[in-house]
Motif scaffolding. Structure first.
Motif, PDB file in Angstrom:
ATOM      1  N   LEU A   1       6.969 -12.965   3.169  1.00  0.00           N
ATOM      2  CA  LEU A   1       5.728 -12.551   2.504  1.00  0.00           C
ATOM      3  C   LEU A   1       5.146 -11.299   3.161  1.00  0.00           C
ATOM      4  CD1 LEU A   1       3.545 -13.142   0.398  1.00  0.00           C
ATOM      5  CD2 LEU A   1       2.424 -14.614   2.083  1.00  0.00           C
ATOM      6  N   GLY A   2       5.110 -11.289   4.494  1.00  0.00           N
ATOM      7  CA  GLY A   2       4.578 -10.131   5.196  1.00  0.00           C
ATOM      8  C   GLY A   2       5.409  -8.886   4.964  1.00  0.00           C
ATOM      9  N   LEU A   3       6.753  -9.032   5.031  1.00  0.00           N
ATOM     10  CA  LEU A   3       7.625  -7.877   4.837  1.00  0.00           C
ATOM     11  C   LEU A   3       7.534  -7.342   3.411  1.00  0.00           C
ATOM     12  CD1 LEU A   3       9.793  -5.993   5.979  1.00  0.00           C
ATOM     13  CD2 LEU A   3      11.519  -7.689   5.282  1.00  0.00           C
ATOM     14  N   ALA A   4       7.536  -8.240   2.442  1.00  0.00           N
ATOM     15  CA  ALA A   4       7.425  -7.812   1.045  1.00  0.00           C
ATOM     16  C   ALA A   4       6.082  -7.130   0.791  1.00  0.00           C
ATOM     17  CB  ALA A   4       7.597  -9.013   0.111  1.00  0.00           C
ATOM     18  N   GLY A   5       5.022  -7.681   1.377  1.00  0.00           N
ATOM     19  CA  GLY A   5       3.698  -7.112   1.182  1.00  0.00           C
ATOM     20  C   GLY A   5       3.583  -5.718   1.760  1.00  0.00           C
ATOM     21  N   LEU A   6       4.005  -5.536   3.013  1.00  0.00           N
ATOM     22  CA  LEU A   6       3.855  -4.222   3.637  1.00  0.00           C
ATOM     23  C   LEU A   6       4.736  -3.179   2.949  1.00  0.00           C
ATOM     24  CD1 LEU A   6       6.223  -3.064   5.858  1.00  0.00           C
ATOM     25  CD2 LEU A   6       5.629  -5.220   6.947  1.00  0.00           C
ATOM     26  N   SER A   7       5.921  -3.586   2.476  1.00  0.00           N
ATOM     27  CA  SER A   7       6.831  -2.637   1.822  1.00  0.00           C
ATOM     28  C   SER A   7       6.292  -2.202   0.461  1.00  0.00           C
ATOM     29  CB  SER A   7       8.222  -3.258   1.656  1.00  0.00           C
ATOM     30  OG  SER A   7       8.774  -3.607   2.910  1.00  0.00           O
ATOM     31  N   ALA A   8       5.884  -3.167  -0.335  1.00  0.00           N
ATOM     32  CA  ALA A   8       5.391  -2.857  -1.680  1.00  0.00           C
ATOM     33  C   ALA A   8       4.091  -2.072  -1.618  1.00  0.00           C
ATOM     34  CB  ALA A   8       5.204  -4.147  -2.476  1.00  0.00           C
ATOM     35  N   LEU A   9       3.186  -2.477  -0.738  1.00  0.00           N
ATOM     36  CA  LEU A   9       1.884  -1.817  -0.671  1.00  0.00           C
ATOM     37  C   LEU A   9       1.997  -0.397  -0.118  1.00  0.00           C
ATOM     38  CD1 LEU A   9      -0.152  -4.893   0.567  1.00  0.00           C
ATOM     39  CD2 LEU A   9      -0.355  -3.795  -1.671  1.00  0.00           C
ATOM     40  N   TYR A  10       2.858  -0.209   0.873  1.00  0.00           N
ATOM     41  CA  TYR A  10       3.072   1.146   1.394  1.00  0.00           C
ATOM     42  C   TYR A  10       3.658   2.052   0.311  1.00  0.00           C
ATOM     43  CZ  TYR A  10       5.172   5.005   3.996  1.00  0.00           C
ATOM     44  OH  TYR A  10       5.536   6.246   4.437  1.00  0.00           O
ATOM     45  N   ALA A  11       4.651   1.535  -0.427  1.00  0.00           N
ATOM     46  CA  ALA A  11       5.285   2.339  -1.474  1.00  0.00           C
ATOM     47  C   ALA A  11       4.272   2.741  -2.547  1.00  0.00           C
ATOM     48  CB  ALA A  11       6.446   1.563  -2.098  1.00  0.00           C
ATOM     49  N   VAL A  12       3.474   1.781  -3.000  1.00  0.00           N
ATOM     50  CA  VAL A  12       2.477   2.062  -4.035  1.00  0.00           C
ATOM     51  C   VAL A  12       1.418   3.032  -3.517  1.00  0.00           C
ATOM     52  CG1 VAL A  12       0.636   1.046  -5.428  1.00  0.00           C
ATOM     53  CG2 VAL A  12       2.853  -0.093  -5.263  1.00  0.00           C
TER      54      VAL A  12
END
Length: 292
Positions: free
Chosen positions: A216-227
């Motif tokens: 959850l943490g990895l998916a969150g930081l990756s998606a939010l940084y990209a957006v």
């Protein structure tokens, strides 16, 4: 610089939303690190995610990546700085409370102003000197008081991240002035992603998360940084760099609020006052700069 097809405040509201998105990404990074995600894993995954999203934006705008433009090498140099900033800010977030890490990194607007002054593109005015003094006084208050002692290495990493990012901002107009902003951003992030993939292969430190919380943490930081990263470059032509920089100063406050809600990293009243002084000093200087 805004279009008549929508209210002028709408792009600014979008940047405010991006500030919250980026702040949430930093909190997700802290959550991921607490659950065993390595810095190499986080940096590699988020850079790849941002590269893929920017590539999709380029395809939607019919902007070709190949053949490589002449300025692609210059953008790659900027990518090295972004890679350094990525690693250093994640080290800072891992070593100390995320609010303190991001507030420390938010010295970058002042470092950028100093760099612009040294290169002769902006005068070091008394207003800037006063703003710098207030900001660092506020930062000293934030770092010097509180129940959690900041990590010396974490502070150094956050300041290093600020220096790398401000250097990239100062050099961008001279290294790659003619590249469209989305294309320049893609080459920058793709360079960082290439470096991190190489580091993952060499060190063997890229490890898939071992539990749901880490995923959850990895998916969150990756998606939010990209957006967040892609969104900034989409809105840049609508607002310009100064309004965007002013609005992005909401990010440290958003980090503090989200960290308090999600991680229980509440600040003392004195630390909150110091944080407000830092953000207010940045906003004061940049807003006054628009009226010159």
């Amino acid at each position: 610089m805004t279009s008549g097809r929508y209210p002028g405040w709408l792009p600014a509201l979008g940047v405010a939303g991006i500030a919250v998105v980026l702040a949430t990404g930093h909190v997700c990074a802290r959550f991921a690190f607490a659950n065993g995600v390595t810095i190499v894993t986080a940096a590699t995954t988020r850079s790849i995610a941002a590269s893929l999203l920017l590539l999709a934006v380029l395809r939607a705008r019919n902007i070709a990546v190949l053949p490589l433009p002449r300025e692609a090498r210059a953008a790659a140099v900027l990518g090295l700085l972004i890679a350094a900033q990525t690693v250093l800010v994640q080290i800072a977030v891992k070593l100390m409370p995320v609010t303190l890490a991001i507030l420390t990194m938010y010295t970058f607007p002042f470092l950028t102003s100093i760099g612009m002054s040294l290169t002769g593109r902006e005068r070091l005015t008394p207003r800037l000197v006063a703003s710098l003094a207030c900001a660092f006084a506020g930062l000293a208050l934030v770092l010097g008081i509180g129940s959690q002692t900041p990590s010396a290495l974490g502070i150094a990493a956050a300041l290093g991240a600020a220096l790398a990012f401000s250097t990239a901002l100062v050099l961008t107009p001279t290294l790659a002035p003619d590249l469209p902003a989305p294309l320049r951003a893609f080459f920058m992030v793709a360079t960082a992603a290439t470096l991190f993939v190489t580091a993952s292969l060499v060190t063997g430190d890229y490890r898939l998360p071992e539990n749901d919380a880490a995923w959850l943490g990895l998916a969150g930081l990756s998606a939010l940084y990209a957006v967040g990263f892609a969104g900034l470059f989409l809105l840049l032509p609508l607002l310009g760099p100064i309004p965007i920089a002013v609005t992005l100063n909401l990010e440290p406050l958003a980090v503090a609020l989200i960290s308090w809600i999600a991680l229980g990293e509440a600040l003392t009243p004195a630390q909150m006052l110091g944080g407000l002084v830092v953000v207010a000093a940045v906003i004061y200087y940049q807003a006054c700069g628009q009226r010159r």
